[in-house]
Scaffold this active site. Structure first.
Site, PDB file in Angstrom:
ATOM      1  N   THR A   1       0.833  -1.199   0.000  1.00 28.63           N
ATOM      2  CA  THR A   1       0.000   0.000   0.000  1.00 28.63           C
ATOM      3  C   THR A   1       0.864   1.243   0.000  1.00 28.63           C
ATOM      4  O   THR A   1       2.068   1.175   0.212  1.00 28.63           O
ATOM      5  CB  THR A   1      -0.951   0.037   1.207  1.00 28.63           C
ATOM      6  OG1 THR A   1      -2.000   0.942   0.935  1.00 28.63           O
ATOM      7  CG2 THR A   1      -0.248   0.434   2.477  1.00 28.63           C
TER       8      THR A   1
ATOM      9  N   LYS B   1      -8.389   2.643   2.631  1.00 20.27           N
ATOM     10  CA  LYS B   1      -7.310   2.570   3.622  1.00 20.27           C
ATOM     11  C   LYS B   1      -7.137   3.857   4.413  1.00 20.27           C
ATOM     12  O   LYS B   1      -6.249   3.951   5.248  1.00 20.27           O
ATOM     13  CB  LYS B   1      -6.001   2.209   2.934  1.00 20.27           C
ATOM     14  CG  LYS B   1      -6.067   0.870   2.225  1.00 20.27           C
ATOM     15  CD  LYS B   1      -4.820   0.616   1.439  1.00 20.27           C
ATOM     16  CE  LYS B   1      -4.961  -0.604   0.574  1.00 20.27           C
ATOM     17  NZ  LYS B   1      -3.811  -0.775  -0.309  1.00 20.27           N
TER      18      LYS B   1
ATOM     19  N   GLY C   1      -4.691   6.655   8.083  1.00 18.04           N
ATOM     20  CA  GLY C   1      -4.430   5.730   7.000  1.00 18.04           C
ATOM     21  C   GLY C   1      -3.546   4.643   7.567  1.00 18.04           C
ATOM     22  O   GLY C   1      -2.784   4.886   8.505  1.00 18.04           O
TER      23      GLY C   1
ATOM     24  N   SER D   1       4.672   0.572   0.974  1.00 19.40           N
ATOM     25  CA  SER D   1       5.691   0.191  -0.006  1.00 19.40           C
ATOM     26  C   SER D   1       6.029   1.299  -0.992  1.00 19.40           C
ATOM     27  O   SER D   1       7.167   1.419  -1.425  1.00 19.40           O
ATOM     28  CB  SER D   1       5.247  -1.061  -0.759  1.00 19.40           C
ATOM     29  OG  SER D   1       4.019  -0.824  -1.410  1.00 19.40           O
TER      30      SER D   1
END
Length: 182
Positions: free
Chosen positions: A5, A38, A50, A129
């Site tokens: 994500t 998210k 988040g 990521s």
């Protein structure tokens, strides 16, 4: 590093915005969902969070954080510190695999299970990521444009989605109301 994500928060031009992509990846090789949410509001829409990491762990932390916000009357900093202390010391919470990025109308914080509560110096923070791609793009946009925070988040997340295979361009962006303007 937590994969799968990208969450980005930016403070610029008098507003704070936080955004996340919608991709859910299974076993680092299969995209299972494109429209996950998210980022979300907490505490009567005065705080947004988040998360990156395991979904179940992220929801557990989000619920704990919301309880801390209730306990400390919506104080972002105090709630974040208390959550980080619990997360680090509690034997069950310590095993959770996630990071939180939280903001209100004034501040942005990264909250981790190792006890860190970090407020960025430059008003740009990211987790996940694709976080380094999104953060680099956001910093450049903040420094060299007059774009509002929500547009910076949208553009920087789009750049991250072009580079990071764990990030897509199905974005949800939340803009925090500026309490000083209201």
């Amino acid at each position: 590093m937590i994969k799968a994500t990208t969450i980005l928060a930016v403070k610029a031009k008098g507003e704070i915005a936080i955004g996340g992509d919608g991709q859910v990846t299974l076993n680092e090789s299969t995209v299972m969902k494109h429209t996950a949410q998210k980022v979300r509001y907490l505490y009567n829409n005065k705080v947004a969070v988040g998360f990156a990491g395991s979904v179940a762990d992220s929801f557990t932390l989000s619920e704990r954080f919301e309880a801390k916000l209730e306990q400390y009357s919506g104080s972002l900093q105090r709630s974040a510190i208390e959550l980080a202390k619990d997360w680090r010391s509690d034997t069950v919470l310590r095993k959770l695999d996630a990071l939180l990025l939280a903001c209100d109308s004034e501040s942005i914080l990264i909250i981790s299970g190792s006890g860190e509560v970090i407020e960025p110096d430059d008003g740009v923070a990211s987790i996940g990521s694709g976080s380094m791609y999104a953060m680099a793009a956001a910093r450049a946009l903040v420094r060299h444009t007059v774009m509002p925070a929500s547009d910076v988040v949208r553009e920087a997340m789009g750049i991250a989605a072009e580079i990071c295979v764990f990030t897509n361009n199905n974005l949800k962006i939340i803009t925090m109301p500026n309490e000083a303007k209201a």
